[in-house]
Each structure stands twice: as C-alpha cells, then as structure tokens.
Design an enzyme around this catalytic site. Sequence first.
Site, PDB file in Angstrom:
ATOM      1  N   CYS A  37     -22.912 -45.691  -1.279  1.00 25.65           N
ATOM      2  CA  CYS A  37     -23.877 -46.693  -1.790  1.00 25.65           C
ATOM      3  C   CYS A  37     -23.099 -46.540  -3.387  1.00 25.65           C
ATOM      4  CB  CYS A  37     -24.885 -44.693  -1.950  1.00 25.65           C
ATOM      5  SG  CYS A  37     -25.998 -45.375  -0.889  1.00 25.65           S
ATOM      6  N   LEU A  92     -21.990 -33.918 -14.054  1.00 27.78           N
ATOM      7  CA  LEU A  92     -21.196 -34.338 -14.942  1.00 27.78           C
ATOM      8  C   LEU A  92     -20.349 -33.281 -14.513  1.00 27.78           C
ATOM      9  CD1 LEU A  92     -23.562 -33.574 -18.472  1.00 27.78           C
ATOM     10  CD2 LEU A  92     -22.227 -35.693 -17.878  1.00 27.78           C
TER      11      LEU A  92
HETATM   12  C1  UDX Z   1     -26.540 -40.849  -3.482  1.00 30.61           C
HETATM   13  C2  UDX Z   1     -27.285 -41.238  -5.076  1.00 30.61           C
HETATM   14  O1  UDX Z   1     -26.921 -39.942  -5.068  1.00 30.61           O
HETATM   15  C3  UDX Z   1     -28.970 -41.439  -3.816  1.00 30.61           C
HETATM   16  O2  UDX Z   1     -30.270 -40.964  -4.769  1.00 30.61           O
HETATM   17  C4  UDX Z   1     -28.660 -42.783  -3.255  1.00 30.61           C
HETATM   18  O3  UDX Z   1     -30.177 -42.846  -2.330  1.00 30.61           O
HETATM   19  C5  UDX Z   1     -27.288 -42.922  -2.505  1.00 30.61           C
HETATM   20  O4  UDX Z   1     -26.329 -42.905  -2.927  1.00 30.61           O
HETATM   21  P1  UDX Z   1     -24.986 -40.334  -2.300  1.00 30.61           P
HETATM   22  O5  UDX Z   1     -24.211 -41.245  -1.943  1.00 30.61           O
HETATM   23  O6  UDX Z   1     -25.239 -39.804  -1.091  1.00 30.61           O
HETATM   24  O7  UDX Z   1     -26.182 -40.376  -2.967  1.00 30.61           O
HETATM   25  O8  UDX Z   1     -24.014 -39.168  -3.200  1.00 30.61           O
HETATM   26  P2  UDX Z   1     -23.681 -38.133  -4.651  1.00 30.61           P
HETATM   27  O9  UDX Z   1     -24.692 -36.916  -4.411  1.00 30.61           O
HETATM   28  O10 UDX Z   1     -24.972 -39.370  -5.338  1.00 30.61           O
HETATM   29  O11 UDX Z   1     -22.928 -38.567  -4.531  1.00 30.61           O
HETATM   30  C6  UDX Z   1     -21.440 -39.383  -4.811  1.00 30.61           C
HETATM   31  C7  UDX Z   1     -20.518 -39.378  -5.207  1.00 30.61           C
HETATM   32  O12 UDX Z   1     -20.186 -39.292  -6.714  1.00 30.61           O
HETATM   33  C8  UDX Z   1     -19.677 -38.188  -4.872  1.00 30.61           C
HETATM   34  O13 UDX Z   1     -18.563 -39.210  -3.928  1.00 30.61           O
HETATM   35  C9  UDX Z   1     -19.743 -36.990  -5.184  1.00 30.61           C
HETATM   36  O14 UDX Z   1     -17.987 -36.431  -4.624  1.00 30.61           O
HETATM   37  C10 UDX Z   1     -19.423 -37.877  -6.842  1.00 30.61           C
HETATM   38  N1  UDX Z   1     -19.702 -36.796  -8.309  1.00 30.61           N
HETATM   39  C11 UDX Z   1     -21.110 -36.414  -7.438  1.00 30.61           C
HETATM   40  C12 UDX Z   1     -18.820 -36.604  -8.711  1.00 30.61           C
HETATM   41  O15 UDX Z   1     -18.086 -37.007  -8.600  1.00 30.61           O
HETATM   42  N2  UDX Z   1     -19.483 -35.711  -9.739  1.00 30.61           N
HETATM   43  C13 UDX Z   1     -20.714 -35.227  -9.963  1.00 30.61           C
HETATM   44  O16 UDX Z   1     -20.943 -34.612 -10.989  1.00 30.61           O
HETATM   45  C14 UDX Z   1     -21.634 -35.486  -9.335  1.00 30.61           C
END
Ligand code: UDX
Length: 452
Positions: free
Chosen positions: A277, A267
């Site tokens: 992904c 959040l």
């Molecule tokens: C994601 C899934 O979490 C994982 O379970 C799946 O296997 C692959 O895709 P990942 O791509 O490593 O993993 O990134 P993640 O940690 O999920 O973050 C994704 C994006 O969301 C990032 O750019 C991050 O900065 C953003 N994010 C995350 C936000 O903007 N706000 C948040 O609160 C959380």
Amino acid sequence: MAPLKITVIGTGYLGATHAAAMAELGFDVLGLDVVPEKIEVLASGRVPMYEPGLEELLAAHVAGLPGSTGRLRFTTSYEELGAFDADVHFVCVNTPQKHGEYACDMSYVDSAVESLAPHLTRPALVVGKSTVPVGSAERLAAKLTALAPAGEEIELAWNPEFLREGYAVQDTLHPDRIVIGVRAGADGERAEKLLREVYATPLGEGTPLVVTDFPTAELVKTAANSFLATKISFINAMAEICEAGGGDVVKLAEAIGHDERIGKKFLRAGIGFGGGCLPKDIRAFMARAGELGVDQALTFLREVDSINMRRRGHMVELAREAVGGSFLGKRVAVLGATFKPDSDDVRDSPALNVAGQIHLQGGQVTVYDPKGMDNARRVFPTLSYADSAIAAARGAEVVLHLTEWSEFRDLDPAALGEAVTDRLILDGRNALDPELWRAAGWTYRAMGRPRA
Ligand code: UDX
C-alpha cells in the site's frame, strides 16, 4: 426482515477479510475472485495468506463446514453472482502500481465493474473499496449506468478501507472510522441509508461516520497513507541527522511523541516502510496530482519516497562496514523477510530488499521469517533459508534484525550467541533491547542511535 445480500468482488487481503466480516455481521455473502485457486482455498475454510483471526471467521461462516452459519459462499462465476441477486456489491480488487510508471493500474477495477454490470438487472448499490485515483468513482458510476440493464437504478458509493495487514479482522469489524462518498440528492441518500444498515453494528459501537462526496472519499485514503508515509520518513530523516550529530533517534521520538499533536505512533525509525500500500499509494497520488496540474502540491512525497528508499541502502552500508568492508565470503543472517510483522506479505519488503542486495554483492545470506518464508522463496529463490532464527544465525559474522516480529524480541541473546561466529547484531527496526544484547556480549548497533 431477511438479511441483506452482499457480494464481495476480489478476495485478496481486503476482500477475503471484508467478506468474512460481512458474514460475521449477519449478512448473506457471496465472494468472487477470478483466480480459481484462491476460491478453492477460501471455500474450504482456509486462508490463502497469513492474517490472524481470519481462518476462525471463515470456519464460523463458510457454507458446508461443520457447525458454520453457512452465510458465506465463494464463486469464480459472475453468472452465479448475478443469480445471487444481491442488494450491495463491494468492489475490493487491487490497484497495483503500473509497470514502469508511478500511476495506479485501474485495469482490475475496470474489469470488475465491466463484468458485474451486465448482471445488474434490478436496483442495487455498488460500493468501491479499492484505493483509486481521485475522479475514478465519477467515471465508474457513468460506466455502470451505461452497462447495467438497470441503468440509472444502479447507485455507486465510495467507501475506502483502512485496514492494516496483521490487524485486518479487527480493523474491519471495529474500524476507527467509516468514510462514505455518495452523490448529492436522493440517490446518494438511499446509498447512505443502505450503508448505514450494512455498518449498523460498528456504528452502534460508536464508530465515527464521515459522509462526503466521491472525490473527498477517494482522497481520504491516499491522504491518510501519505501522512503515515511522511511520518515514517520524517523520523527516518531525523535518524540520519542523529547518526551524523551523535543523537539518539529512539529517545528523540519518545520525547517529541509526548506532544499529543505529534503523537507516539508511526515514529519508529529503521529501514522504512514497504508493503502493498504505502509505497505505491504515494506514487499513484503524485502521478494523479500531475494529471490534475497540481504536481507541486505533492513534490514533498518524492522526498518521502527517497528518504525511505535510502534506508535500505544505508542498512546495506552498515552491514558492509560491520563485516570489514566487503561482503565477499561473509555469512550474513537475516531475521525477517516480510514488510511488517504478523503478515506473510513480502511485497516491496525492505527486509527482503536488504537481504537481496547483500546477496547480490557476494554475501552468503541466510533468511528466517516466522510466516513469510514461502513468499520470500518465490520472490528470491537464490537466497538461503533456514527454519529458525538460530539456524539462520549459525556461523554468521553479522545478524541483521529487519522485521520486528515479537519472536525476535523474545530471542535469548546468549543462545543465539552460541550459534554465530561474531556477536554482532544490527537492528534495522529499533525494536530490540540494546541492554539485553550488550549484556550477553553482543555488539549492538541500530539506525540513528549512538554506538556504545
Ligand atoms: C497501511 C495503512 O496503515 C493502512 O491504513 C492502509 O489501509 C494500508 O496501508 P499496512 O500496509 O498494513 O497498512 O502497513 P502499516 O502498518 O501501515 O506499515 C507500513 C510499513 O511501515 C511497514 O513496512 C512498517 O514496518 C513500516 N513502519 C511502520 C515503520 O517503518 N515505522 C513505523 O513507525 C511504523
């Protein structure tokens, strides 16, 4: 009993980590990739990307390294893979977005299965880990039966991977759940038994196991990523409302997060999600729903995607306003290039996208990232790069914080203040401490928060 022999096909973020983790769990592992440079690097115990803890695992297990168990080998040859005569073959190749379409490009998965099948001369289990559209496993199982000399004796299982970049080793060795899709009947039971053996260690630690059919296993992954993307876009939509109505999205997230049904995680409002992904998975999911005639079920993901993409443009607007309405001739420091911290991955990185847009609109952008510089340079060679946050900030009229590395949270605002022309920072990740920056004489602004 001799340890199971395992192959891992595709040695990117997922496969390299999975191969090393399988060796760590005590199995005899052969990793294959069609890119010789990747294999060369891995075979020498180095990691072709930045992933905390992975190099240590490789050092412990890659054959030929001093003091290693020798349980992990790499090859580019399917003949060698065939001769290895493994019990279990994991398919870990990537499934990118197709050029010019939302759909998932299955060509790497198909080619892995087609290359593997002719070498399957005795009973073996093939396990798909790649993220694929629902229905793929059924199709690939038929392909294996048709192409493998062992025919019906080749079983397929679907075992999606949920690892997060930056935590890949931990997520692989200690997953929060294991999902296995198998066929009904004796064949499926054999596949499940073998996978229980592969995952005996995490299962012994109490990791929950969900055994289901092929379509559900395939859908679990896309559903999970869609939920996470929706959660981020939800809070970013709230940030838009907060900005318009004078609220504070950080406080709002904290307050709704106390409700256990909502939870605090994912959040954090800011410039949104990126990476290899979430963006392509939600698009592939929409495309697949369309093919299945249920596109209406996922039209909300279109909104999730557009809220997310809007964030990048909004950050550019905030920066433009901060420098007086035009980027022409303005120096902009960008802290962060990767799509998230603790990774060197810049694929669909919101940070780099914002930096690029400002540069294309005439700003003089200098970027610094703790690990993503080489990849960023490859994608955006025309941006300027500096080798520290201070160097990037030198002479800047505005500083943009776009990836929440701990290094940036630990920055000394006073020291950075000496380097810049104007003490003006825009926090695109809501991760810095506003009080600290304001106390050092900075104007601190963040997305979805009131201006002080
Ligand atoms: C994601 C899934 O979490 C994982 O379970 C799946 O296997 C692959 O895709 P990942 O791509 O490593 O993993 O990134 P993640 O940690 O999920 O973050 C994704 C994006 O969301 C990032 O750019 C991050 O900065 C953003 N994010 C995350 C936000 O903007 N706000 C948040 O609160 C959380």
